[in-house]
Enzyme design. Sequence first.
Site, PDB file in Angstrom:
ATOM      1  N   HIS A 109       8.063  -9.361  68.562  1.00 52.31           N
ATOM      2  CA  HIS A 109       8.041 -10.811  68.780  1.00 52.31           C
ATOM      3  C   HIS A 109       9.466 -11.338  69.019  1.00 52.31           C
ATOM      4  O   HIS A 109      10.355 -10.566  69.370  1.00 52.31           O
ATOM      5  CB  HIS A 109       7.326 -11.519  67.627  1.00 52.31           C
ATOM      6  CG  HIS A 109       6.044 -10.810  67.248  1.00 52.31           C
ATOM      7  ND1 HIS A 109       4.879 -10.943  67.980  1.00 52.31           N
ATOM      8  CD2 HIS A 109       5.773  -9.923  66.252  1.00 52.31           C
ATOM      9  CE1 HIS A 109       3.936 -10.178  67.422  1.00 52.31           C
ATOM     10  NE2 HIS A 109       4.451  -9.551  66.391  1.00 52.31           N
ATOM     11  N   GLU A 146       7.367 -13.336  60.881  1.00 51.49           N
ATOM     12  CA  GLU A 146       7.433 -11.923  61.234  1.00 51.49           C
ATOM     13  C   GLU A 146       8.620 -11.663  62.140  1.00 51.49           C
ATOM     14  O   GLU A 146       9.297 -10.631  62.016  1.00 51.49           O
ATOM     15  CB  GLU A 146       6.131 -11.488  61.918  1.00 51.49           C
ATOM     16  CG  GLU A 146       6.117 -10.006  62.285  1.00 51.49           C
ATOM     17  CD  GLU A 146       4.913  -9.618  63.119  1.00 51.49           C
ATOM     18  OE1 GLU A 146       4.025 -10.465  63.329  1.00 51.49           O
ATOM     19  OE2 GLU A 146       4.865  -8.464  63.588  1.00 51.49           O
ATOM     20  N   HIS A 201       7.230  -4.223  63.102  1.00 49.84           N
ATOM     21  CA  HIS A 201       6.334  -5.360  62.897  1.00 49.84           C
ATOM     22  C   HIS A 201       5.994  -5.490  61.428  1.00 49.84           C
ATOM     23  O   HIS A 201       6.285  -4.611  60.615  1.00 49.84           O
ATOM     24  CB  HIS A 201       5.016  -5.144  63.678  1.00 49.84           C
ATOM     25  CG  HIS A 201       5.163  -5.259  65.157  1.00 49.84           C
ATOM     26  ND1 HIS A 201       4.816  -6.393  65.866  1.00 49.84           N
ATOM     27  CD2 HIS A 201       5.634  -4.367  66.073  1.00 49.84           C
ATOM     28  CE1 HIS A 201       5.065  -6.194  67.155  1.00 49.84           C
ATOM     29  NE2 HIS A 201       5.566  -4.971  67.302  1.00 49.84           N
ATOM     30  N   GLU A 283       3.997  -1.152  61.112  1.00 52.04           N
ATOM     31  CA  GLU A 283       3.650  -2.414  60.444  1.00 52.04           C
ATOM     32  C   GLU A 283       4.074  -2.220  58.994  1.00 52.04           C
ATOM     33  O   GLU A 283       3.449  -1.471  58.247  1.00 52.04           O
ATOM     34  CB  GLU A 283       2.131  -2.661  60.538  1.00 52.04           C
ATOM     35  CG  GLU A 283       1.616  -2.855  61.951  1.00 52.04           C
ATOM     36  CD  GLU A 283       1.734  -4.296  62.437  1.00 52.04           C
ATOM     37  OE1 GLU A 283       2.281  -5.140  61.699  1.00 52.04           O
ATOM     38  OE2 GLU A 283       1.271  -4.565  63.549  1.00 52.04           O
TER      39      GLU A 283
HETATM   40 ZN    ZN Z   1       3.737  -8.093  65.144  1.00 48.17          ZN
END
Ligand code: ZN
Length: 319
Positions: A109, A146, A201, A283
């Site tokens: 992102h 995030e 992430h 993640e």
């Molecule tokens: Zn993400």
Amino acid sequence: MSNAGPDFDSPHPRPSRKRRASAVALAVVAAGALLGWGAYATLGGPEDGGPGRGKSTAPSGRTAPSDGTSANGGIGAGAHSGSGSGPGSASGSAEASLKGKVVVIDPGHNPANHRHTAEINRKVDIGTNRKECDTTGTSTNSGYSEAAFTLDVAHRLRALLQQRGATVKLTQDGDRPYGPCVDERARIGNAAHADAVVSIHADGSGSGNRGYHVILPGEVRSGGADTRAIVGPSRELGRLVSADFGRATGTAPSNYIGDGDGIVTRKDLGGLNLSTVPKVFIECGNMRDTKDAALLTSGAWRQKAAQGISEGIVSFLRG
Ligand code: ZN
């Protein structure tokens, strides 16, 4: 906690993930068909342009709670604070062991994506189909984004890898208005002839869903996507990163996706489909779970996270 807080891309928890996880792991070929994009890409997953994408009311740019190891501090003070705490600490002959190696870090992102919804919602070609350029990402219930998390971990990871002598490139460093788009994120790694790429992430799943997972590229050959050459080495990279991440952070693999080993394979991520070099996503935890969020918002924990990822990369590159 509930998901009542401000959501970005994925206001829904993943109620069926446990049940679906084995199907995903065992029959990844059918993942897209079985789950459908809307069901699959719910909260905060990488390129998680789920149904709620485009919502951009949350304060993506909020900085991390201060605990003495800010993102930039991680490069200097943060890195030092972690020294001596693990086998990955640079010392002696290990320092230059990655000389000549190129690592691309892809912080998921972008802190400013929420201000550019039109641009990030634009569809790009990911080989197998077309998909949103990028997404805003998720956040903790208290608003730590995030995108802020991924950049912070990326900075810490860069410092650790540079200590080892690696050449490190970030796909974005908060230095562009949005994105890059997922196809460009892949191309950056390809153009750098990276020996390894890790996309960072944190997830946005339901409360009670905890732990980390690593996402591997599935075998796809469609349009501009051909992952056949990278599936094997990416699996090895992911296995090493997962193991070292768990050990360094003291956290367990995901209790809601995967088969308990923290490893998931996907074919719907442009950043993986278009990669021609070994690449995985990690993640690091679930931002929507308060216990995981307490870790993710801790600079000391993020340093451990970076240490674990770094050690996995080092192990991979040393062969
Ligand atoms: Zn993400």
